[in-house]
Structures are given as structure tokens and as C-alpha cells.
Design a protein around this motif. Sequence first.
Motif, PDB file in Angstrom:
ATOM      1  N   PRO A 100       2.790 -55.969   2.077  1.00  0.00           N
ATOM      2  CA  PRO A 100       3.898 -54.838   2.014  1.00  0.00           C
ATOM      3  C   PRO A 100       5.152 -55.622   3.174  1.00  0.00           C
ATOM      4  O   PRO A 100       6.062 -55.016   3.225  1.00  0.00           O
ATOM      5  N   LEU A 101       4.891 -56.530   3.830  1.00  0.00           N
ATOM      6  CA  LEU A 101       5.932 -57.057   4.814  1.00  0.00           C
ATOM      7  C   LEU A 101       6.629 -58.460   4.315  1.00  0.00           C
ATOM      8  O   LEU A 101       7.567 -58.409   4.355  1.00  0.00           O
ATOM      9  N   SER A 102       5.595 -59.316   3.894  1.00  0.00           N
ATOM     10  CA  SER A 102       6.304 -60.429   3.790  1.00  0.00           C
ATOM     11  C   SER A 102       6.381 -60.586   2.147  1.00  0.00           C
ATOM     12  O   SER A 102       7.360 -61.468   1.628  1.00  0.00           O
ATOM     13  N   GLY A 103       5.824 -59.718   1.165  1.00  0.00           N
ATOM     14  CA  GLY A 103       6.186 -59.960  -0.113  1.00  0.00           C
ATOM     15  C   GLY A 103       5.257 -60.855  -0.564  1.00  0.00           C
ATOM     16  O   GLY A 103       5.439 -61.285  -1.930  1.00  0.00           O
ATOM     17  N   MET A 104       4.371 -61.614   0.112  1.00  0.00           N
ATOM     18  CA  MET A 104       3.526 -62.445  -0.471  1.00  0.00           C
ATOM     19  C   MET A 104       2.694 -62.089  -1.821  1.00  0.00           C
ATOM     20  O   MET A 104       1.886 -60.925  -1.599  1.00  0.00           O
ATOM     21  N   ASP A 105       2.403 -62.773  -2.751  1.00  0.00           N
ATOM     22  CA  ASP A 105       1.551 -62.311  -3.645  1.00  0.00           C
ATOM     23  C   ASP A 105       0.326 -62.727  -3.876  1.00  0.00           C
ATOM     24  O   ASP A 105      -0.150 -63.869  -3.552  1.00  0.00           O
ATOM     25  N   TYR A 106      -0.545 -61.614  -4.074  1.00  0.00           N
ATOM     26  CA  TYR A 106      -2.025 -61.854  -4.490  1.00  0.00           C
ATOM     27  C   TYR A 106      -2.235 -61.616  -6.018  1.00  0.00           C
ATOM     28  O   TYR A 106      -1.793 -60.617  -6.516  1.00  0.00           O
ATOM     29  N   TRP A 107      -3.022 -62.487  -6.389  1.00  0.00           N
ATOM     30  CA  TRP A 107      -3.436 -62.617  -7.928  1.00  0.00           C
ATOM     31  C   TRP A 107      -5.027 -62.337  -8.081  1.00  0.00           C
ATOM     32  O   TRP A 107      -5.645 -62.911  -7.446  1.00  0.00           O
ATOM     33  N   GLY A 108      -5.306 -61.493  -9.404  1.00  0.00           N
ATOM     34  CA  GLY A 108      -6.602 -61.546  -9.919  1.00  0.00           C
ATOM     35  C   GLY A 108      -6.616 -62.890 -10.990  1.00  0.00           C
ATOM     36  O   GLY A 108      -5.846 -63.554 -10.992  1.00  0.00           O
TER      37      GLY A 108
END
Length: 117
Positions: A100-108
Amino acid sequence: QVQLVESGGGLVQAGGSLRLSCAASGSMFSISTVGWYRQASGKQRDLVATITGGGNPNYADSVKGRFTISRDNAKKTVYLQMNTLEVEDTAVYYCNQKHPLSGMDYWGKGTLVTVSS
């Protein structure tokens, strides 16, 4: 840390429907934009749909009117209801969550959807 686990993929005939689910961990789910991306064999990974923490959806033009994204914050789960499936929808579908702050992506790890003619 965030972990995402997709389920619901499979083989379906053109014109049919599937519902994908993505179960998330972590405390930031409810304020995170989450979504679905897909990657067909030999192609790049493309956005399918996203939904904000407030419930506002966005869709790729290719799926607009056929797919519906939704979320259940209590269950930390995001869904993709896919109707009127086409052969061109065949791909590995990946769940995505942005910090929510950095916009970094997490993926399945992805779930395979195969649409037959």
C-alpha cells in the motif's frame, strides 16, 4: 510477509465459466490493491483486472463485460468470475497484491486455465 495462493483453474469449453480464488496472508490486505494477471504461452504477462481496497474495479478491454473481480476482506481473498470464456483466454493466471505504500508487487505461483474449442 505476503503469500498468495491461487486456485480454481482447469479445463473448460468455450462459452463456459470458471471462478478463480486467491487466498492472501498478511495484515495489509484490506488496504491493498489486488488483481489478476495472465500470461499465455510465448506472450508477456498482462493485466486482467484489479480492485482497490475500496472496491473499485478496473478491467482490461479484452475481458470487460465477461469477467468480474471481487474481494472479501474478512477472508483475505480475491476472486475472478470468468464467464463466456474464449480460447484466447487460455493462460496461466496470477494473483497480485501491491504494497500500500511502496507499490511493490507480490505474486502467487499461478493457476492454469485452458479453454477448448
